[in-house]
Write a protein that holds these residues in place. Structure first.
Motif, PDB file in Angstrom:
ATOM      1  N   MET A 133       8.661   6.092   3.584  1.00 42.94           N
ATOM      2  CA  MET A 133       8.495   6.082   5.047  1.00 42.94           C
ATOM      3  C   MET A 133       7.639   4.913   5.536  1.00 42.94           C
ATOM      4  SD  MET A 133       5.582   8.985   5.822  1.00 42.94           S
ATOM      5  CE  MET A 133       6.295  10.270   4.809  1.00 42.94           C
ATOM      6  N   PHE A 134       6.792   4.360   4.657  1.00 38.16           N
ATOM      7  CA  PHE A 134       5.889   3.291   5.071  1.00 38.16           C
ATOM      8  C   PHE A 134       6.645   1.963   5.180  1.00 38.16           C
ATOM      9  CE2 PHE A 134       3.118   6.496   3.240  1.00 38.16           C
ATOM     10  CZ  PHE A 134       2.078   6.547   4.165  1.00 38.16           C
ATOM     11  N   PRO A 135       6.300   1.134   6.164  1.00 32.50           N
ATOM     12  CA  PRO A 135       7.030  -0.116   6.385  1.00 32.50           C
ATOM     13  C   PRO A 135       6.812  -1.162   5.299  1.00 32.50           C
ATOM     14  CG  PRO A 135       5.121  -0.022   7.829  1.00 32.50           C
ATOM     15  CD  PRO A 135       5.227   1.324   7.172  1.00 32.50           C
ATOM     16  N   ASP A 136       5.673  -1.101   4.614  1.00 30.26           N
ATOM     17  CA  ASP A 136       5.358  -2.086   3.574  1.00 30.26           C
ATOM     18  C   ASP A 136       4.601  -1.390   2.461  1.00 30.26           C
ATOM     19  OD1 ASP A 136       5.290  -4.524   2.339  1.00 30.26           O
ATOM     20  OD2 ASP A 136       3.770  -5.422   3.645  1.00 30.26           O
ATOM     21  N   LYS A 137       5.194  -1.356   1.288  1.00 29.41           N
ATOM     22  CA  LYS A 137       4.603  -0.668   0.135  1.00 29.41           C
ATOM     23  C   LYS A 137       4.131  -1.740  -0.849  1.00 29.41           C
ATOM     24  CE  LYS A 137       8.586   1.177   0.200  1.00 29.41           C
ATOM     25  NZ  LYS A 137       8.893   0.821   1.614  1.00 29.41           N
ATOM     26  N   ILE A 138       2.811  -1.784  -1.065  1.00 32.79           N
ATOM     27  CA  ILE A 138       2.185  -2.892  -1.780  1.00 32.79           C
ATOM     28  C   ILE A 138       1.457  -2.400  -3.024  1.00 32.79           C
ATOM     29  CG2 ILE A 138       0.503  -4.767  -1.576  1.00 32.79           C
ATOM     30  CD1 ILE A 138       0.915  -4.544   1.502  1.00 32.79           C
ATOM     31  N   GLY A 139       1.653  -3.086  -4.131  1.00 33.11           N
ATOM     32  CA  GLY A 139       0.928  -2.781  -5.350  1.00 33.11           C
ATOM     33  C   GLY A 139      -0.228  -3.745  -5.541  1.00 33.11           C
ATOM     34  N   TYR A 140      -1.321  -3.249  -6.129  1.00 35.44           N
ATOM     35  CA  TYR A 140      -2.481  -4.095  -6.399  1.00 35.44           C
ATOM     36  C   TYR A 140      -3.111  -3.646  -7.714  1.00 35.44           C
ATOM     37  CZ  TYR A 140      -7.235  -6.032  -5.939  1.00 35.44           C
ATOM     38  OH  TYR A 140      -8.428  -6.680  -6.157  1.00 35.44           O
ATOM     39  N   GLY A 141      -3.215  -4.561  -8.682  1.00 34.18           N
ATOM     40  CA  GLY A 141      -3.798  -4.203  -9.966  1.00 34.18           C
ATOM     41  C   GLY A 141      -4.333  -5.414 -10.702  1.00 34.18           C
ATOM     42  N   SER A 142      -5.288  -5.158 -11.586  1.00 38.84           N
ATOM     43  CA  SER A 142      -5.923  -6.217 -12.355  1.00 38.84           C
ATOM     44  C   SER A 142      -5.834  -5.899 -13.842  1.00 38.84           C
ATOM     45  CB  SER A 142      -7.389  -6.362 -11.926  1.00 38.84           C
ATOM     46  OG  SER A 142      -8.060  -7.310 -12.709  1.00 38.84           O
ATOM     47  N   SER A 143      -5.398  -6.876 -14.648  1.00 40.69           N
ATOM     48  CA  SER A 143      -5.317  -6.746 -16.098  1.00 40.69           C
ATOM     49  C   SER A 143      -4.439  -5.549 -16.491  1.00 40.69           C
ATOM     50  CB  SER A 143      -6.723  -6.631 -16.695  1.00 40.69           C
ATOM     51  OG  SER A 143      -6.709  -6.764 -18.085  1.00 40.69           O
ATOM     52  N   ARG A 144      -5.046  -4.484 -17.050  1.00 39.53           N
ATOM     53  CA  ARG A 144      -4.260  -3.296 -17.386  1.00 39.53           C
ATOM     54  C   ARG A 144      -3.636  -2.686 -16.131  1.00 39.53           C
ATOM     55  NH1 ARG A 144      -7.056   1.542 -20.738  1.00 39.53           N
ATOM     56  NH2 ARG A 144      -7.652  -0.290 -21.969  1.00 39.53           N
ATOM     57  N   GLY A 145      -4.361  -2.785 -15.021  1.00 43.43           N
ATOM     58  CA  GLY A 145      -3.819  -2.294 -13.756  1.00 43.43           C
ATOM     59  C   GLY A 145      -2.609  -3.090 -13.320  1.00 43.43           C
ATOM     60  N   GLY A 146      -2.592  -4.388 -13.634  1.00 42.37           N
ATOM     61  CA  GLY A 146      -1.424  -5.201 -13.336  1.00 42.37           C
ATOM     62  C   GLY A 146      -0.219  -4.757 -14.138  1.00 42.37           C
ATOM     63  N   PHE A 147      -0.462  -4.366 -15.383  1.00 46.58           N
ATOM     64  CA  PHE A 147       0.607  -3.803 -16.217  1.00 46.58           C
ATOM     65  C   PHE A 147       1.164  -2.534 -15.586  1.00 46.58           C
ATOM     66  CE2 PHE A 147       1.418  -0.425 -19.374  1.00 46.58           C
ATOM     67  CZ  PHE A 147       2.568  -0.926 -19.984  1.00 46.58           C
ATOM     68  N   ALA A 148       0.256  -1.643 -15.155  1.00 45.75           N
ATOM     69  CA  ALA A 148       0.679  -0.362 -14.587  1.00 45.75           C
ATOM     70  C   ALA A 148       1.446  -0.549 -13.287  1.00 45.75           C
ATOM     71  CB  ALA A 148      -0.536   0.537 -14.362  1.00 45.75           C
ATOM     72  N   VAL A 149       0.979  -1.445 -12.425  1.00 37.69           N
ATOM     73  CA  VAL A 149       1.678  -1.688 -11.159  1.00 37.69           C
ATOM     74  C   VAL A 149       3.095  -2.177 -11.416  1.00 37.69           C
ATOM     75  CG1 VAL A 149       1.793  -3.174  -9.127  1.00 37.69           C
ATOM     76  CG2 VAL A 149      -0.365  -2.129  -9.760  1.00 37.69           C
ATOM     77  N   SER A 150       3.229  -3.180 -12.277  1.00 37.22           N
ATOM     78  CA  SER A 150       4.560  -3.735 -12.529  1.00 37.22           C
ATOM     79  C   SER A 150       5.435  -2.774 -13.335  1.00 37.22           C
ATOM     80  CB  SER A 150       4.455  -5.095 -13.233  1.00 37.22           C
ATOM     81  OG  SER A 150       3.567  -5.063 -14.335  1.00 37.22           O
ATOM     82  N   LEU A 151       4.821  -1.934 -14.162  1.00 39.60           N
ATOM     83  CA  LEU A 151       5.584  -0.949 -14.930  1.00 39.60           C
ATOM     84  C   LEU A 151       6.232   0.083 -14.010  1.00 39.60           C
ATOM     85  CD1 LEU A 151       6.292   0.170 -17.812  1.00 39.60           C
ATOM     86  CD2 LEU A 151       4.254   1.613 -17.584  1.00 39.60           C
ATOM     87  N   HIS A 152       5.503   0.496 -12.962  1.00 42.94           N
ATOM     88  CA  HIS A 152       5.981   1.553 -12.080  1.00 42.94           C
ATOM     89  C   HIS A 152       6.497   1.043 -10.737  1.00 42.94           C
ATOM     90  CE1 HIS A 152       4.498   4.520 -14.887  1.00 42.94           C
ATOM     91  NE2 HIS A 152       3.269   4.024 -14.825  1.00 42.94           N
ATOM     92  N   ALA A 153       6.530  -0.272 -10.554  1.00 43.49           N
ATOM     93  CA  ALA A 153       6.912  -0.855  -9.262  1.00 43.49           C
ATOM     94  C   ALA A 153       8.307  -0.423  -8.817  1.00 43.49           C
ATOM     95  CB  ALA A 153       6.835  -2.378  -9.332  1.00 43.49           C
ATOM     96  N   ASN A 154       9.260  -0.426  -9.729  1.00 46.80           N
ATOM     97  CA  ASN A 154      10.641  -0.085  -9.362  1.00 46.80           C
ATOM     98  C   ASN A 154      10.751   1.380  -8.949  1.00 46.80           C
ATOM     99  OD1 ASN A 154      11.227  -2.709 -10.123  1.00 46.80           O
ATOM    100  ND2 ASN A 154      11.947  -2.137 -12.158  1.00 46.80           N
TER     101      ASN A 154
END
Length: 317
Positions: A93-114
């Protein structure tokens, strides 16, 4: 069903979720923390704020933050994946869905982005995988893979399909090769000489808040980024990173220039050196004591904390 206008905490297996939703007509940010940010079982019952949560809450931005319990979790469980799929349907429902992560968090964001249906993400020095077969050049990955012996399918985040803005040090071999593994659309912002300290470097330059907020509001001037980080020469660890010769391409002339500026920096801050060493020692001891306490409270080891710390004092230093 997620709730609006209140702080909510949920537990999904070994992961804690904390969120605050304010306005469905404005962006929502999904955050995952670096590996240094984790909580103990005891802290799950306390009001310990999750990485990134307070920051976005204060900015009146919709935020959903994740953190793991225990040091060796990598956001790969099936239970979490099922939750992520349901969450993705809700935040549509949100107009812009944004991920933000650092190091391991970057892995998690990109892993679950789809599965989350993210529109874009800002990643700081992300790891693309924790499989030593896929990243045999990264010592961190090799160590984790050997320790966890993970055999599930959630091991490769390079299949992320959303546009990514990645801030990293191209002179850091492991980080550079992780970025190279991503096949999606990438906006690369290079922060050379900082190593695996991107968040710290941005913070020490007073840029972290600006970069993150500008990205959320789609106002980040990527062309101006090199100018913004020009003052990295005033950071002590920048000189250390540049002189490490990570690429093996430093000529004698370049080395002379680097060591000259490194010497000038040290002379300029010579009065700070004793205080800096004392602060570093203090922070190291406090960190080790904190890790020891977390280890003891999170395990079945009943060795008194004081005894444990004293026994390991020389190892920790």
């Amino acid at each position: 069903m997620l709730k609006f206008h209140q702080d909510v905490r949920l537990r999904i297996g070994d992961v804690i979720v904390q969120y605050r939703l304010i306005n469905k007509d404005t962006p929502v940010v999904i955050t995952f923390p670096p590996g240094s940010e984790w909580i103990t079982e005891q802290e799950t019952n306390e009001q310990v704020k999750l990485w990134g949560f307070d920051f976005f809450k204060k900015q009146q931005i919709n935020v959903i933050s994740f953190i793991h319990t225990g040091q060796d979790d990598y956001f790969r469980s099936i239970e979490l994946q099922n939750f992520i799929k349901q969450l993705g349907k809700f935040i549509a429902m949100f107009p812009d869905k944004i991920g933000y992560g650092s190091s391991r968090g970057g892995f998690a964001v990109s892993l679950h982005a789809n599965a989350l249906g993210l529109d874009r993400a800002l990643l700081l020095m992300p790891l693309s995988t924790y499989s030593s077969e896929l990243a045999p050049w990264d010592p961190k990955v090799i160590k984790v893979d050997k320790a966890t012996k993970y055999s599930g399918y959630n091991k490769d985040a390079s299949g992320c399909k959303i546009p990514l803005t990645i801030i990293y040090d191209p002179l850091n071999k492991s980080d550079r090769l992780h970025v190279k593994r991503y096949s999606c659309q990438i906006q690369k912002l290079k922060f050379p000489g900082i190593g695996h300290r991107i968040a710290r470097g941005l913070r020490d330059l007073g840029l972290l808040k600006k970069v993150v907020i500008d990205f959320v509001h789609d106002e980040l001037d990527v062309d101006d980024f090199p100018r913004l980080i020009r003052n990295r020469r005033n950071l002590s660890y920048y000189h250390k990173g540049m002189s490490s010769n990570a690429t093996g391409k430093l000529t004698l002339r370049r080395k002379k220039v680097i060591y000259y500026h490194k010497l000038m920096w040290k002379l300029k801050h010579i009065e700070d050196e004793p205080r800096k060493m004392a602060t570093k020692l203090r922070d190291s001891l406090l960190k080790r004591i904190d890790e020891s306490q977390k280890f003891l409270t999170g395990s079945k080891n009943f060795l008194p904390a004081k005894t444990f710390v004293m026994a390991n004092f020389f190892i920790f230093c």
